[in-house]
Scaffold this motif. Structure first.
Motif, short mmCIF file in Angstrom:
data_model
loop_
_atom_site.label_atom_id
_atom_site.label_comp_id
_atom_site.label_asym_id
_atom_site.label_seq_id
_atom_site.Cartn_x
_atom_site.Cartn_y
_atom_site.Cartn_z
N ILE A 34 0.69 -1.19 0.07
CA ILE A 34 -0.16 0.09 -0.24
C ILE A 34 0.93 1.12 -0.02
CG2 ILE A 34 -1.68 1.33 1.36
CD1 ILE A 34 -2.65 -1.63 2.52
N GLU A 35 1.96 1.26 0.84
CA GLU A 35 2.66 2.54 0.95
C GLU A 35 3.53 2.62 -0.38
OE1 GLU A 35 4.84 5.82 2.25
OE2 GLU A 35 2.90 4.82 3.05
N ALA A 36 3.91 1.42 -1.09
CA ALA A 36 4.66 1.65 -2.25
C ALA A 36 3.80 2.13 -3.45
CB ALA A 36 5.42 0.39 -2.53
N SER A 37 2.57 1.72 -3.46
CA SER A 37 1.64 2.19 -4.36
C SER A 37 1.33 3.68 -4.31
CB SER A 37 0.14 1.55 -4.20
OG SER A 37 0.27 0.22 -4.39
N TYR A 38 1.33 4.14 -3.00
CA TYR A 38 1.11 5.42 -2.71
C TYR A 38 2.36 6.43 -3.16
CZ TYR A 38 1.38 9.74 0.29
OH TYR A 38 1.42 10.97 0.84
N GLN A 39 3.45 5.75 -3.03
CA GLN A 39 4.69 6.53 -3.41
C GLN A 39 4.88 6.47 -4.94
OE1 GLN A 39 6.81 8.19 -1.62
NE2 GLN A 39 5.98 7.61 0.33
N ARG A 40 4.42 5.41 -5.89
CA ARG A 40 4.37 5.36 -7.12
C ARG A 40 3.44 6.29 -7.69
NH1 ARG A 40 7.81 2.62 -5.11
NH2 ARG A 40 8.69 0.81 -6.01
N LEU A 41 2.37 6.83 -7.11
CA LEU A 41 1.56 7.59 -7.75
C LEU A 41 1.91 8.91 -7.35
CD1 LEU A 41 -1.66 5.53 -6.84
CD2 LEU A 41 -1.21 6.32 -9.15
N PHE A 42 2.23 9.32 -6.04
CA PHE A 42 2.62 10.64 -5.83
C PHE A 42 4.12 11.13 -5.54
CE2 PHE A 42 -1.75 9.39 -4.07
CZ PHE A 42 -2.45 10.53 -4.76
N ASP A 123 -1.52 8.54 -19.39
CA ASP A 123 -1.95 9.10 -18.35
C ASP A 123 -3.42 8.92 -17.83
OD1 ASP A 123 0.49 10.36 -18.26
OD2 ASP A 123 -0.11 12.16 -19.54
N ILE A 124 -4.38 8.57 -19.06
CA ILE A 124 -5.64 8.27 -18.59
C ILE A 124 -5.40 7.00 -17.59
CG2 ILE A 124 -7.58 7.16 -19.36
CD1 ILE A 124 -7.63 8.97 -21.61
N VAL A 125 -4.73 5.99 -17.98
CA VAL A 125 -4.37 4.99 -17.19
C VAL A 125 -4.02 5.14 -15.76
CG1 VAL A 125 -3.11 2.72 -16.66
CG2 VAL A 125 -3.91 3.27 -18.97
N THR A 126 -2.91 5.88 -15.69
CA THR A 126 -2.44 6.58 -14.54
C THR A 126 -3.40 7.33 -13.75
OG1 THR A 126 -0.19 6.72 -15.12
CG2 THR A 126 -0.69 7.89 -13.27
N LEU A 127 -4.30 8.34 -14.22
CA LEU A 127 -5.45 8.86 -13.78
C LEU A 127 -6.37 7.97 -13.00
CD1 LEU A 127 -6.96 11.53 -13.08
CD2 LEU A 127 -7.96 11.37 -15.45
N SER A 128 -6.67 6.85 -13.81
CA SER A 128 -7.67 6.17 -13.29
C SER A 128 -7.38 5.27 -12.05
CB SER A 128 -7.80 4.93 -14.46
OG SER A 128 -8.55 5.46 -15.59
N HIS A 226 3.26 0.75 -15.53
CA HIS A 226 3.85 -0.65 -14.86
C HIS A 226 4.59 -0.53 -13.67
CE1 HIS A 226 8.06 -0.43 -16.42
NE2 HIS A 226 7.53 -0.14 -17.45
N ALA A 227 4.87 0.68 -13.04
CA ALA A 227 5.27 0.88 -11.80
C ALA A 227 4.31 0.80 -10.69
CB ALA A 227 6.07 2.24 -11.52
N VAL A 228 3.13 1.44 -11.10
CA VAL A 228 1.84 1.20 -10.23
C VAL A 228 1.21 -0.01 -10.35
CG1 VAL A 228 -0.52 2.33 -9.95
CG2 VAL A 228 1.40 3.77 -10.54
N LEU A 229 0.99 -0.49 -11.50
CA LEU A 229 0.67 -1.82 -11.47
C LEU A 229 1.24 -2.97 -11.00
CD1 LEU A 229 -1.27 -4.09 -12.88
CD2 LEU A 229 0.45 -4.32 -14.63
N GLU A 230 2.76 -2.90 -10.50
CA GLU A 230 3.57 -3.96 -9.78
C GLU A 230 3.01 -3.62 -8.48
OE1 GLU A 230 8.13 -5.23 -9.40
OE2 GLU A 230 7.41 -3.22 -9.93
N GLN A 231 2.99 -2.31 -8.14
CA GLN A 231 2.75 -2.50 -6.40
C GLN A 231 1.19 -2.72 -6.16
OE1 GLN A 231 4.88 -2.28 -4.39
NE2 GLN A 231 6.58 -2.18 -6.14
#
Length: 366
Positions: A34-42, A123-128, A226-231
């Motif tokens: 969860i923390e890594a997902s947050y970091q990859r997004l922000f 960017d639509i994928v990352t926004l989603s 894929h950085a967000v997808l991985e986490q």
């Protein structure tokens, strides 16, 4: 015990030696994911065309819509600049608000509107992912605070009911769409192009292959980031595939309940089927799937599942409506802190999963 001073520990004010802290340490892989997902997004290494100022403003608004003022304040405090106003930002805000309150109302035309406003497919994928992640994050915080005995804002104790779902007879491409919730296996088609495997760089190919997703349109679409997808994948597996705690069939049941609240026929089909297979309670699972819009999801269920369904449905509402009385009923059934944490995290995760499935494509059954 491992120290878990992640952002959720701070925002939920989790005491270091509390039962909740101990349970989260037991589920350290999920906490870390969860923390890594947050970091990859922000705090990504590469923001692409989706700048940090846009990300933080959107996260603040999404947090507000989900009723978490502390989370909204967190994102507001991180903002060092305001993104430019204009059609691009407004299109993203409109899309985020739609997914907050009526995720099943998303349509292919809404992704076309984002493209017309200047959003690239990547960017639509990352926004989603961001919209869906903050929906998940806000429910985690709500659940953690409830488990810790902290006050939470809730509007009442009435059961959260089944929502409406898409009733179009055909998908955007003309395939037959399922008319109702089902435990049968369904297909899913994206509204924007999933990249072919050969178009990915080597890390992207390796990620898709590692998790067995190379042939999936859905995952090859998400792998545009894929950085967000991985986490996200690590988090998913750490929430659902761990020993001890809440029985696996009950985690799958929570996923199906959240999917009924959000109107996600595809996700419900997968996880209702798993719940039925693992629990050997196919009739009760089908009863859940058959609840019509406006119906009480726990109607006709046994006491154990009725209590869990009511809680999962309430946590899935926007804003969340779970309350201390529901939590007390679960404790009276014998659920301990780890089992309750598993229930919160499994339910909350489908605020993320449903919103991705509903915003990026649709199911078919032919």
């Amino acid at each position: 015990m491992t120290d878990t001073q992640d952002h959720l520990t701070r925002l939920a004010e989790i005491a270091p030696d509390s039962p909740l802290a101990q349970a989260r340490a037991t589920r350290q892989a999920a906490t870390d994911g969860i923390e890594a997902s947050y970091q990859r997004l922000f705090a990504p290494q590469d923001v692409g065309g989706f700048g940090i100022a846009e990300r933080l403003l959107l996260a603040q608004r999404i947090s507000e819509w989900h009723g978490d003022r502390q989370l909204a304040a967190h994102y507001a405090q991180l903002q060092q600049a305001q993104p430019a106003d204009g059609p691009r930002l407004q299109a993203a805000l409109d899309h985020a608000e739609r997914l907050a309150f009526k995720p099943a109302g998303a349509e292919a035309k809404h992704l076309q509107a984002l493209q017309q406003a200047g959003w690239s497919l990547d960017d639509i994928v990352t926004l989603s992912q961001l919209i869906a992640f903050v929906s998940f994050q806000s429910r985690l915080l709500f659940g953690y605070r409830l488990l810790a005995g902290l006050p939470v804002a809730t509007s009442g104790r009435a059961p959260v009911r089944a929502s409406a779902w898409r009733t179009a007879s055909h998908t955007a491409s003309g395939r037959h769409a399922p008319p109702a919730f089902t435990s049968q296996e369904l297909g899913w088609e994206p509204w924007i192009a999933a990249k072919p495997l050969e178009a990915f760089d080597e890390p992207g190919k390796a990620l898709l292959t590692k998790f067995g997703h190379a042939d999936s349109d859905y995952f090859r679409l998400l792998a545009r980031d894929h950085a967000v997808l991985e986490q996200r994948t690590i988090t998913d597996r750490a929430i659902f595939f761990t020993a001890g705690g809440l029985a696996r069939q009950d985690r799958e049941l929570a996923a199906a309940v959240a999917s009924k609240v959000n109107g996600c026929i595809y996700c419900a089909s997968v996880h209702a089927r798993k719940a039925a297979q693992l629990s050997k309670r196919a009739e009760e699972v089908q009863r859940l799937l058959d609840v019509a819009p406006g119906g009480i999801l726990s109607e006709g269920q046994g006491e154990d599942w009725r209590t869990q369904i009511d809680f999962a449905a309430a946590l899935s509402a926007t804003p969340p409506q779970a309350n201390a009385a529901q939590l007390a009923a679960l404790r009276e059934q014998g659920l301990g802190e780890l089992e309750l944490l598993d229930l919160v995290q499994a339910t909350a995760f489908f605020a993320w999963a449903n919103r991705l499935m509903l915003t990026l494509g649709e199911p078919y059954d032919d």
